[in-house]
Motif scaffolding. Structure first.
Motif, PDB file in Angstrom:
ATOM      1  N   LEU A  30       0.823  -1.207   0.000  1.00 22.80           N
ATOM      2  CA  LEU A  30       0.000   0.000   0.000  1.00 22.80           C
ATOM      3  C   LEU A  30       0.861   1.264   0.000  1.00 22.80           C
ATOM      4  O   LEU A  30       0.554   2.234  -0.687  1.00 22.80           O
ATOM      5  CB  LEU A  30      -0.913   0.018   1.223  1.00 22.80           C
ATOM      6  CG  LEU A  30      -2.173  -0.832   1.130  1.00 22.80           C
ATOM      7  CD1 LEU A  30      -2.911  -0.839   2.458  1.00 22.80           C
ATOM      8  CD2 LEU A  30      -3.074  -0.325   0.027  1.00 22.80           C
ATOM      9  N   ARG A  31       1.940   1.236   0.760  1.00 19.80           N
ATOM     10  CA  ARG A  31       2.833   2.399   0.807  1.00 19.80           C
ATOM     11  C   ARG A  31       3.439   2.667  -0.573  1.00 19.80           C
ATOM     12  O   ARG A  31       3.545   3.804  -1.000  1.00 19.80           O
ATOM     13  CB  ARG A  31       3.932   2.185   1.851  1.00 19.80           C
ATOM     14  CG  ARG A  31       4.756   3.436   2.143  1.00 19.80           C
ATOM     15  CD  ARG A  31       5.797   3.191   3.220  1.00 19.80           C
ATOM     16  NE  ARG A  31       5.235   2.796   4.485  1.00 19.80           N
ATOM     17  CZ  ARG A  31       4.808   3.641   5.425  1.00 19.80           C
ATOM     18  NH1 ARG A  31       4.867   4.932   5.211  1.00 19.80           N
ATOM     19  NH2 ARG A  31       4.354   3.193   6.563  1.00 19.80           N
ATOM     20  N   ARG A  32       3.825   1.591  -1.280  1.00 20.53           N
ATOM     21  CA  ARG A  32       4.365   1.756  -2.640  1.00 20.53           C
ATOM     22  C   ARG A  32       3.328   2.398  -3.553  1.00 20.53           C
ATOM     23  O   ARG A  32       3.631   3.340  -4.288  1.00 20.53           O
ATOM     24  CB  ARG A  32       4.810   0.411  -3.219  1.00 20.53           C
ATOM     25  CG  ARG A  32       6.224   0.011  -2.879  1.00 20.53           C
ATOM     26  CD  ARG A  32       6.708  -1.173  -3.703  1.00 20.53           C
ATOM     27  NE  ARG A  32       5.825  -2.331  -3.664  1.00 20.53           N
ATOM     28  CZ  ARG A  32       5.803  -3.231  -2.685  1.00 20.53           C
ATOM     29  NH1 ARG A  32       6.625  -3.123  -1.667  1.00 20.53           N
ATOM     30  NH2 ARG A  32       4.974  -4.254  -2.735  1.00 20.53           N
ATOM     31  N   LYS A  33       2.094   1.875  -3.513  1.00 20.25           N
ATOM     32  CA  LYS A  33       1.017   2.424  -4.348  1.00 20.25           C
ATOM     33  C   LYS A  33       0.772   3.887  -4.012  1.00 20.25           C
ATOM     34  O   LYS A  33       0.633   4.732  -4.898  1.00 20.25           O
ATOM     35  CB  LYS A  33      -0.278   1.629  -4.146  1.00 20.25           C
ATOM     36  CG  LYS A  33      -0.294   0.251  -4.764  1.00 20.25           C
ATOM     37  CD  LYS A  33      -1.617  -0.426  -4.419  1.00 20.25           C
ATOM     38  CE  LYS A  33      -1.717  -1.812  -4.965  1.00 20.25           C
ATOM     39  NZ  LYS A  33      -2.020  -1.855  -6.376  1.00 20.25           N
ATOM     40  N   LEU A  34       0.724   4.200  -2.734  1.00 20.05           N
ATOM     41  CA  LEU A  34       0.450   5.563  -2.298  1.00 20.05           C
ATOM     42  C   LEU A  34       1.592   6.508  -2.681  1.00 20.05           C
ATOM     43  O   LEU A  34       1.353   7.618  -3.165  1.00 20.05           O
ATOM     44  CB  LEU A  34       0.210   5.598  -0.792  1.00 20.05           C
ATOM     45  CG  LEU A  34      -0.221   6.928  -0.194  1.00 20.05           C
ATOM     46  CD1 LEU A  34      -1.505   7.433  -0.839  1.00 20.05           C
ATOM     47  CD2 LEU A  34      -0.404   6.788   1.313  1.00 20.05           C
ATOM     48  N   ASP A  35       2.831   6.061  -2.490  1.00 27.20           N
ATOM     49  CA  ASP A  35       3.986   6.890  -2.860  1.00 27.20           C
ATOM     50  C   ASP A  35       3.985   7.211  -4.350  1.00 27.20           C
ATOM     51  O   ASP A  35       4.245   8.349  -4.757  1.00 27.20           O
ATOM     52  CB  ASP A  35       5.297   6.214  -2.468  1.00 27.20           C
ATOM     53  CG  ASP A  35       5.558   6.252  -0.968  1.00 27.20           C
ATOM     54  OD1 ASP A  35       4.898   7.050  -0.261  1.00 27.20           O
ATOM     55  OD2 ASP A  35       6.425   5.483  -0.497  1.00 27.20           O
ATOM     56  N   GLU A  36       3.675   6.205  -5.188  1.00 26.96           N
ATOM     57  CA  GLU A  36       3.627   6.432  -6.637  1.00 26.96           C
ATOM     58  C   GLU A  36       2.519   7.418  -6.996  1.00 26.96           C
ATOM     59  O   GLU A  36       2.712   8.317  -7.816  1.00 26.96           O
ATOM     60  CB  GLU A  36       3.426   5.105  -7.373  1.00 26.96           C
ATOM     61  CG  GLU A  36       4.641   4.210  -7.336  1.00 26.96           C
ATOM     62  CD  GLU A  36       4.366   2.813  -7.885  1.00 26.96           C
ATOM     63  OE1 GLU A  36       3.286   2.588  -8.492  1.00 26.96           O
ATOM     64  OE2 GLU A  36       5.237   1.941  -7.710  1.00 26.96           O
ATOM     65  N   ALA A  37       1.351   7.243  -6.377  1.00 24.91           N
ATOM     66  CA  ALA A  37       0.226   8.131  -6.672  1.00 24.91           C
ATOM     67  C   ALA A  37       0.514   9.554  -6.196  1.00 24.91           C
ATOM     68  O   ALA A  37       0.185  10.520  -6.886  1.00 24.91           O
ATOM     69  CB  ALA A  37      -1.042   7.593  -6.020  1.00 24.91           C
ATOM     70  N   LEU A  38       1.133   9.694  -5.038  1.00 20.99           N
ATOM     71  CA  LEU A  38       1.469  11.026  -4.529  1.00 20.99           C
ATOM     72  C   LEU A  38       2.565  11.676  -5.368  1.00 20.99           C
ATOM     73  O   LEU A  38       2.585  12.896  -5.524  1.00 20.99           O
ATOM     74  CB  LEU A  38       1.910  10.945  -3.062  1.00 20.99           C
ATOM     75  CG  LEU A  38       0.785  10.792  -2.049  1.00 20.99           C
ATOM     76  CD1 LEU A  38       1.341  10.461  -0.672  1.00 20.99           C
ATOM     77  CD2 LEU A  38      -0.067  12.043  -1.996  1.00 20.99           C
ATOM     78  N   PHE A  39       3.448  10.878  -5.912  1.00 22.70           N
ATOM     79  CA  PHE A  39       4.491  11.423  -6.785  1.00 22.70           C
ATOM     80  C   PHE A  39       3.851  12.045  -8.022  1.00 22.70           C
ATOM     81  O   PHE A  39       4.265  13.106  -8.481  1.00 22.70           O
ATOM     82  CB  PHE A  39       5.483  10.328  -7.178  1.00 22.70           C
ATOM     83  CG  PHE A  39       6.616  10.835  -8.021  1.00 22.70           C
ATOM     84  CD1 PHE A  39       7.684  11.507  -7.453  1.00 22.70           C
ATOM     85  CD2 PHE A  39       6.614  10.644  -9.398  1.00 22.70           C
ATOM     86  CE1 PHE A  39       8.727  11.984  -8.226  1.00 22.70           C
ATOM     87  CE2 PHE A  39       7.646  11.115 -10.190  1.00 22.70           C
ATOM     88  CZ  PHE A  39       8.715  11.791  -9.594  1.00 22.70           C
ATOM     89  N   ASP A  40       2.821  11.378  -8.546  1.00 24.64           N
ATOM     90  CA  ASP A  40       2.126  11.896  -9.727  1.00 24.64           C
ATOM     91  C   ASP A  40       1.284  13.126  -9.405  1.00 24.64           C
ATOM     92  O   ASP A  40       1.169  14.035 -10.226  1.00 24.64           O
ATOM     93  CB  ASP A  40       1.230  10.808 -10.349  1.00 24.64           C
ATOM     94  CG  ASP A  40       2.047   9.688 -10.975  1.00 24.64           C
ATOM     95  OD1 ASP A  40       3.219   9.929 -11.317  1.00 24.64           O
ATOM     96  OD2 ASP A  40       1.504   8.574 -11.100  1.00 24.64           O
ATOM     97  N   ASP A  41       0.665  13.147  -8.206  1.00 25.20           N
ATOM     98  CA  ASP A  41      -0.188  14.273  -7.833  1.00 25.20           C
ATOM     99  C   ASP A  41      -0.173  14.422  -6.312  1.00 25.20           C
ATOM    100  O   ASP A  41      -0.969  13.802  -5.600  1.00 25.20           O
ATOM    101  CB  ASP A  41      -1.610  14.033  -8.334  1.00 25.20           C
ATOM    102  CG  ASP A  41      -2.555  15.198  -8.034  1.00 25.20           C
ATOM    103  OD1 ASP A  41      -2.085  16.234  -7.513  1.00 25.20           O
ATOM    104  OD2 ASP A  41      -3.749  15.066  -8.337  1.00 25.20           O
ATOM    105  N   CYS A  42       0.709  15.268  -5.821  1.00 23.97           N
ATOM    106  CA  CYS A  42       0.884  15.419  -4.376  1.00 23.97           C
ATOM    107  C   CYS A  42      -0.234  16.239  -3.712  1.00 23.97           C
ATOM    108  O   CYS A  42      -0.298  16.314  -2.495  1.00 23.97           O
ATOM    109  CB  CYS A  42       2.257  16.004  -4.045  1.00 23.97           C
ATOM    110  SG  CYS A  42       2.494  17.670  -4.666  1.00 23.97           S
ATOM    111  N   ALA A  43      -1.099  16.825  -4.504  1.00 23.91           N
ATOM    112  CA  ALA A  43      -2.192  17.637  -3.946  1.00 23.91           C
ATOM    113  C   ALA A  43      -3.455  16.812  -3.683  1.00 23.91           C
ATOM    114  O   ALA A  43      -4.390  17.310  -3.046  1.00 23.91           O
ATOM    115  CB  ALA A  43      -2.510  18.791  -4.883  1.00 23.91           C
ATOM    116  N   ARG A  44      -3.497  15.589  -4.153  1.00 22.93           N
ATOM    117  CA  ARG A  44      -4.692  14.751  -3.973  1.00 22.93           C
ATOM    118  C   ARG A  44      -4.924  14.450  -2.497  1.00 22.93           C
ATOM    119  O   ARG A  44      -4.001  14.241  -1.738  1.00 22.93           O
ATOM    120  CB  ARG A  44      -4.548  13.417  -4.722  1.00 22.93           C
ATOM    121  CG  ARG A  44      -4.909  13.531  -6.183  1.00 22.93           C
ATOM    122  CD  ARG A  44      -4.718  12.257  -6.926  1.00 22.93           C
ATOM    123  NE  ARG A  44      -5.634  11.195  -6.513  1.00 22.93           N
ATOM    124  CZ  ARG A  44      -5.553   9.947  -6.971  1.00 22.93           C
ATOM    125  NH1 ARG A  44      -4.618   9.619  -7.850  1.00 22.93           N
ATOM    126  NH2 ARG A  44      -6.393   9.034  -6.581  1.00 22.93           N
TER     127      ARG A  44
END
Length: 190
Positions: A171-185
């Protein structure tokens, strides 16, 4: 407790687990135990404190399973495939692991729990205390898991032997990747 009492030796040849076990013996016997907090010493009377030791003792369970598995060569194969935790751990197993017999003698009850299944992990992932909720709180975001993702994570946790740690890492990997793409989400659905 499995990590606390694990057989480790200091550079001077002393057993760390046995030193800690000796301290626990004092606590279990009920003494005025000194606790230092902000340079002030407080004395805690341990006579009426109930102590619970928790631990997986996975190396003990694996050793028992390995010793119990056998095969016969010859006319017909006899095989026994015992898995870790198939037999409940006993006080004698803890002593063989290196826990002081005096300490094991003061443990009034050893409770063996069955390993979690994929269904157990699936239910955990839907609970308020799930790794997704904990990560969401840590990152300040909301995380929702689809049934498909929950099922995949639950199966990985059960089959890998890493349990909740495997779920949290994925989950941390998925979240880190998603936050890298859009840190404002502020919310994520995996």
């Amino acid at each position: 407790a499995d990590k606390t009492f694990s057989p480790r030796i200091t550079s001077s040849g002393e057993s760390v687990g046995q030193m800690l076990a000796a301290e626990f013996l004092k606590i279990l016997d009920g003494i005025e135990y000194p606790v230092v907090c902000n340079k002030t010493t407080y004395y805690v009377n341990t006579a009426r404190i109930s102590v619970v030791f928790c631990g997986a003792f996975s190396s003990v369970a694996s050793d028992i399973a390995e010793k119990s598995n056998w095969k016969r060569i010859g006319f017909g194969d006899l095989t026994q495939d015992m898995k870790p935790y198939a037999r409940e751990l006993t006080g004698d197993d803890l002593i063989a692991y290196g826990v002081l017999p005096e300490l094991v003698g003061r443990i009034s009850r050893i409770v063996n729990l069955a390993p979690m299944t994929a269904d157990d992990y699936y239910a955990l992932l839907g609970a308020e205390c799930s790794p997704a909720a904990r990560l969401g709180k840590q990152y300040g975001v909301k995380i929702k898991l689809s049934p498909k993702t929950r099922k995949a994570l639950a199966e990985t946790a059960a089959s890998s032997g890493l349990g909740v740690r495997a779920v949290e890492s994925a989950l941390r990997r998925k979240l880190d990747e998603a936050l890298f793409d859009d840190c404002a989400r502020a919310s994520f659905r995996f």
